[in-house]
Design an enzyme around this catalytic site. Structure first.
Site, PDB file in Angstrom:
ATOM      1  N   HIS A  65       0.875  -1.348   0.256  1.00 44.29           N
ATOM      2  CA  HIS A  65      -0.080   0.077  -0.024  1.00 44.29           C
ATOM      3  C   HIS A  65       0.904   1.531  -0.036  1.00 44.29           C
ATOM      4  O   HIS A  65       0.399   2.272  -0.504  1.00 44.29           O
ATOM      5  CB  HIS A  65      -0.967   0.099   1.203  1.00 44.29           C
ATOM      6  N   ARG A  66       2.087   1.098   0.281  1.00 50.06           N
ATOM      7  CA  ARG A  66       3.182   1.906   0.109  1.00 50.06           C
ATOM      8  C   ARG A  66       4.526   1.380  -0.012  1.00 50.06           C
ATOM      9  O   ARG A  66       4.729   0.367   0.387  1.00 50.06           O
ATOM     10  CB  ARG A  66       3.539   2.911   1.870  1.00 50.06           C
ATOM     11  N   LYS A  70       9.492  -2.224   3.921  1.00 48.58           N
ATOM     12  CA  LYS A  70      10.642  -2.239   4.589  1.00 48.58           C
ATOM     13  C   LYS A  70      10.504  -3.011   5.912  1.00 48.58           C
ATOM     14  O   LYS A  70       9.457  -3.341   6.350  1.00 48.58           O
ATOM     15  CB  LYS A  70      10.532  -0.717   5.440  1.00 48.58           C
ATOM     16  N   LYS A  94       3.051  -1.746  12.096  1.00 50.08           N
ATOM     17  CA  LYS A  94       4.039  -0.936  13.004  1.00 50.08           C
ATOM     18  C   LYS A  94       4.447   0.257  12.385  1.00 50.08           C
ATOM     19  O   LYS A  94       4.278   1.485  12.596  1.00 50.08           O
ATOM     20  CB  LYS A  94       5.324  -1.826  12.949  1.00 50.08           C
ATOM     21  N   ASP A  99       3.319   6.280  11.452  1.00 54.96           N
ATOM     22  CA  ASP A  99       3.222   7.212  10.252  1.00 54.96           C
ATOM     23  C   ASP A  99       4.746   7.175   9.438  1.00 54.96           C
ATOM     24  O   ASP A  99       5.058   8.179   9.287  1.00 54.96           O
ATOM     25  CB  ASP A  99       2.924   8.760  10.826  1.00 54.96           C
ATOM     26  N   LYS A 106      10.039  -8.582   5.547  1.00 52.88           N
ATOM     27  CA  LYS A 106      11.062  -9.161   6.708  1.00 52.88           C
ATOM     28  C   LYS A 106      11.759 -10.262   5.910  1.00 52.88           C
ATOM     29  O   LYS A 106      11.304 -10.900   4.732  1.00 52.88           O
ATOM     30  CB  LYS A 106      10.320  -9.750   7.651  1.00 52.88           C
ATOM     31  N   SER A 365      15.415   4.017  10.900  1.00 54.52           N
ATOM     32  CA  SER A 365      15.874   3.684   9.447  1.00 54.52           C
ATOM     33  C   SER A 365      15.109   4.334   8.417  1.00 54.52           C
ATOM     34  O   SER A 365      15.808   4.779   7.370  1.00 54.52           O
ATOM     35  CB  SER A 365      15.100   2.284   9.329  1.00 54.52           C
TER      36      SER A 365
HETATM   37  N1  GLU Z   1      14.045  -5.232  12.508  1.00 58.28           N
HETATM   38  C1  GLU Z   1      13.658  -3.932  13.245  1.00 58.28           C
HETATM   39  C2  GLU Z   1      12.025  -4.370  13.449  1.00 58.28           C
HETATM   40  O1  GLU Z   1      11.796  -5.265  13.642  1.00 58.28           O
HETATM   41  C3  GLU Z   1      13.861  -2.828  12.103  1.00 58.28           C
HETATM   42  C4  GLU Z   1      13.257  -2.839  10.782  1.00 58.28           C
HETATM   43  C5  GLU Z   1      13.726  -1.559   9.924  1.00 58.28           C
HETATM   44  O2  GLU Z   1      14.411  -0.884  10.493  1.00 58.28           O
HETATM   45  O3  GLU Z   1      13.328  -1.566   8.814  1.00 58.28           O
HETATM   46  O4  GLU Z   1      11.302  -3.279  13.576  1.00 58.28           O
END
Ligand code: GLU
Length: 474
Positions: A65-66, A70, A94, A99, A106, A365
């Site tokens: 959706h975006r 990540k 998350k 936001d 993952k 990040s």
């Molecule tokens: N592995 C971390 C998490 O579970 C960071 C993920 C990230 O920075 O993209 O939120």
């Protein structure tokens, strides 16, 4: 009798369904928000000590959706498709909660990283990255990995370097991965970010007198006792910052070798130093030691705040009833099963959910990715300008009051922000405002009885808005 613990993915799915009931959204849209969009499994050969080892690995993109998507990459023997799917799903929610404009993803590599030499890990990481590049599963606008359990800045540097080897002409190639070493296009403050975020979230929760009163606790984090499961990056920084900046008292810790308890407090710095020197927490002066096989009893230690900072499915239907802590601060991803949470809620405990509480990592990040896209360090433009302005102001105050301003006072006031100051400030703002946001959702809908459901409701509404704005769903 051994109890069957439902899978991590099942728990995430149950949490989703529980929250979805509070929203009036079409079934198709909810289904789209729930499922994983793309699951990529790879098996690749790597030569280790003269023998070929076939390595099983994954990358899951939960939601587009975006974009980019990540999420971290985990190196662990327990990696499997369902686990990576659950973790990717949590990443989408998350990011929405805090936001951060990414979809969730993952990665997982099924190895025990502590079993390999550095150079072998490098070969595995580079090969895994190459596979992702081949499938278009990595890139600054596609999918951006980061550290997770068993990986860190070193692995991110290998990923970045491999990516650059193939795509060196891409101007934004540094944004293909975050959590990189600071001298290789990383950002200051990323290392401690998840732990610092845990502290800000916890501090915010403890600051609401009304909520603390319900738990029979006084307002504020200072003086509260805490127990931490896992002294990895997240656990160690959470405990350190909660102690140093919040005044919380660490009374119990567990690690792979066992657990320790000390009612009058353990200094985090001394414990980390002790473990570094001796290789174990066993024998830490004045603390009671629990054997490796009893290390999970750490969850049942007497304390105000329990911080699970290890792996998923630690608090289950079996042990949830014995937890004494009033606040469960989920620094890890998925530490509490669906069944366990019902028991904790019934017992009147406050669970601060992972999807909110450990979002500090991905938040910073996001700052790193922005830094990479802008090709400039935060603070470079305004640091000196602000410093000069503050200095002028200090001079003016001195002149008008006729009082001498000491060098120390001047240093405190007339300072332009460095990159790390800005990162911490952005992180604090994110964690504080997001906490208030999910608490507000909970207060507004009386039927929502816990913060996790409120956080999921908030995430699902935001993601559904994105889908609706795309015109895909009515
Ligand atoms: N592995 C971390 C998490 O579970 C960071 C993920 C990230 O920075 O993209 O939120």
């Amino acid at each position: 009798m051994t109890q069957v613990v439902p899978s991590f993915y099942q728990s995430v799915s149950d949490y989703f369904d529980k929250a979805a009931r509070h929203l009036d959204l079409p079934a198709g849209l909810l289904q789209q928000i729930k499922v994983c969009n793309a699951v990529y499994q790879i098996n690749f050969p790597v030569k280790i000590k003269g023998e070929v080892r076939v390595i099983e690995a994954y990358r899951v993109q939960h939601s587009h959706h975006r974009t980019p998507t990540k999420g971290g990459i985990r190196y662990s023997n327990h990696v499997n498709q369902e686990e990576v799917m659950a973790l990717a799903t949590l990443m989408s929610y998350k990011c929405a909660i805090v936001d951060v404009p990414f979809g969730g993803a993952k990665g997982g590599v099924k190895i025990n990283p502590w079993e390999f030499e550095e150079e072998e890990l490098e070969r595995i990481t580079r090969r895994y990255t190459t596979e992702l590049i081949r499938r278009n599963f990595i890139g600054p606008s596609i999918d951006v990995p980061a550290p997770d359990y068993g990986t860190g800045a070193r692995e991110m540097a290998w990923i970045y370097d491999t990516y650059r080897t193939f795509k060196g002409d891409e101007i934004d190639s540094a944004g293909c991965v975050t959590g990189k070493p600071v001298n290789q296009n990383g950002i200051r403050g990323r290392d401690e970010a998840t732990g610092r975020g845990v502290f800000y979230g916890l501090r915010e929760a403890c600051d609401i007198a009304e909520d603390m009163k319900k738990l029979g606790l006084t307002r504020g984090i200072a003086g509260k006792t805490m127990v931490v499961q896992g002294l990895g990056n997240v656990g160690a920084h959470s405990a350190r910052i909660a102690q140093d900046e919040g005044g919380a008292i660490l009374v119990g810790v567990s690690e792979v070798e066992g657990a320790i308890y000390k009612a009058d407090g353990i200094d985090v710095h001394e414990l980390l130093k002790y473990r570094k020197e001796t290789g174990s927490i066993q024998g830490f002066p004045g603390a009671q030691f629990y054997d490796k096989k009893d290390r999970r009893s750490v969850l049942e230690f007497e304390c105000d705040i329990l911080i699970p900072a290890a792996l998923e499915s630690q608090i289950t239907g079996e042990n949830a009833g014995r937890i004494k802590a009033k606040i469960i601060a989920e620094a890890a991803n998925g530490p509490t099963t669906f069944e366990a949470e019902a028991i904790l809620n019934k017992a009147g405990k406050l669970v601060i959910p992972d999807v909110y509480l450990n979002a500090g990592g991905v938040t910073v990040s996001y700052f790193e990715w922005l830094k990479n896209l802008s090709h400039m360090r935060f603070g470079r433009m305004d640091k000196r300008f602000n410093q000069q302005n503050y200095n002028n102001l200090v001079d003016l105050v001195a002149q008008y009051t006729g009082r001498e301003i000491t060098e120390e006072q001047r240093r405190l006031i007339a300072r332009g922000a460095e990159e790390v100051d800005l990162v911490r400030s952005g992180l604090e703002e994110t964690m504080v405002s997001s906490y208030l946001q999910i608490r507000e959702v909970k207060m507004q809908k009386k039927e929502i009885e816990d913060l996790r459901t409120a956080a999921f409701v908030s995430a699902i509404s935001k993601i559904s808005n994105d889908y609706q704005n795309m015109g895909i769903f009515p």
